[in-house]
Design a protein around this motif. Sequence first.
Motif, PDB file in Angstrom:
ATOM      1  N   TYR A 165      -5.665  -4.625   7.025  1.00 46.76           N
ATOM      2  CA  TYR A 165      -6.574  -4.241   5.802  1.00 46.76           C
ATOM      3  C   TYR A 165      -7.294  -3.262   6.057  1.00 46.76           C
ATOM      4  O   TYR A 165      -7.836  -2.342   5.142  1.00 46.76           O
ATOM      5  CB  TYR A 165      -7.397  -5.586   5.664  1.00 46.76           C
TER       6      TYR A 165
ATOM      7  N   HIS B 279       0.892  -1.137  -0.012  1.00 48.87           N
ATOM      8  CA  HIS B 279       0.000   0.058   0.056  1.00 48.87           C
ATOM      9  C   HIS B 279       0.895   1.182  -0.054  1.00 48.87           C
ATOM     10  O   HIS B 279       0.699   2.350  -0.880  1.00 48.87           O
ATOM     11  CB  HIS B 279      -1.123  -0.061   1.261  1.00 48.87           C
TER      12      HIS B 279
ATOM     13  N   LYS C 251      -7.080  -0.713   2.984  1.00 44.87           N
ATOM     14  CA  LYS C 251      -8.260  -1.009   2.436  1.00 44.87           C
ATOM     15  C   LYS C 251      -7.949  -1.459   0.884  1.00 44.87           C
ATOM     16  O   LYS C 251      -8.829  -1.248   0.096  1.00 44.87           O
ATOM     17  CB  LYS C 251      -9.246   0.404   2.236  1.00 44.87           C
ATOM     18  N   GLU C 252      -7.159  -2.240   0.759  1.00 40.28           N
ATOM     19  CA  GLU C 252      -6.802  -2.914  -0.525  1.00 40.28           C
ATOM     20  C   GLU C 252      -6.063  -4.211  -0.209  1.00 40.28           C
ATOM     21  O   GLU C 252      -5.850  -4.606   0.709  1.00 40.28           O
ATOM     22  CB  GLU C 252      -5.937  -2.044  -1.465  1.00 40.28           C
ATOM     23  N   ASN C 253      -6.078  -5.067  -1.356  1.00 34.98           N
ATOM     24  CA  ASN C 253      -5.353  -6.526  -1.690  1.00 34.98           C
ATOM     25  C   ASN C 253      -6.290  -7.294  -0.588  1.00 34.98           C
ATOM     26  O   ASN C 253      -5.624  -8.029   0.297  1.00 34.98           O
ATOM     27  CB  ASN C 253      -4.131  -6.318  -0.997  1.00 34.98           C
TER      28      ASN C 253
END
Length: 342
Positions: free
Chosen positions: A123, A37, A127-129
Amino acid sequence: MITLKQIHKLIEKSENPLIFYDDDPDGLVSYLLVKKHFDKGNGVAVKGKPMLGTDYLLSVDKYNPDLVIVLDKPIIEQDFVDKVNVPIIWIDHHPIVEIKGVKYYNPRFKDKNDNRCVSHWCYQLTKENMWLAAIGIISDYQKPSFVKTFIKKYPELLKEFKNQKEAMFNTNVGKLIKIFGYSLKGFTKDVNKNIEILSKVKDPNDLLQGRTENTKLLLNRIEKVKKEYDKLLEKAVEENKGKKMVVFVYPSGKYSFSGELSNELMYKFPGKVILVGRRKEGKVMMSLRAPEEKRIKLPPILEKALTGVEGYGGGHDYAVGASIIEDDFDQFFSVIKAEVLK
């Protein structure tokens, strides 16, 4: 307690963060979520013991960071903190410990029973992957808050499940968890190469099926680790058929599999308490598991067993680790066995 929003700002401002993380899939996934990120930072896996101690000051000297981040380690030695001259962020979910000089995030400050793992919080931070987060969360025997969305996006990896052990050992997500675990085994230079490959994976199916040159290389590299693990697992299963408690102690070799073996033995021996130990340099390093449905909470049992022996241990209600000198093992085990089977 520091907030995730504040943590995000601190990492954004940092130019050279150093990230220490636990050497299990939850710790590794947490590191990868942050690394991917923010696209910066050097990572160091903390191996072999539950604490981050002064022996890791060498890594601080090597990388000269402007920020230290610690992910999924139950303990940080106060002496380590005192000798690090940059801010330290600690994201964890184990029981809260008293420590000075760190920016501490732990859900237990708000709710003592909230033990959602560090992959979950990383996470929430990034907020991704989502696929990465799912691997870390399920590896820690928890259900992702986004599980329905994940199943819809990746039906080939996971289907609806009620039993966490089924998700761990009978799905493609479970296979990915093992790949992450095996990637952490071996010499540091090999582990670093494995993690570099994992950090560049964008599609979990590329990893699962070895669809790129790098993922194919990784799968080939960890095949020998898998063979060693499978051999030990087969021996542990054979030795414990028909026993009331599953106990398997093995000599130290090139790899440590105590955590992985204890988890899978829980799946193969439902309803039984598991103790897996590895003998090394006059010590026995152990991983213990108890079936949650039987409400056998391990920390008070472990505390009693550690009385009068040389060693330490700790963890969660149904999963703990311990290390004692080999001469004290029989005394330690007799207490564990008596408490578990009474």
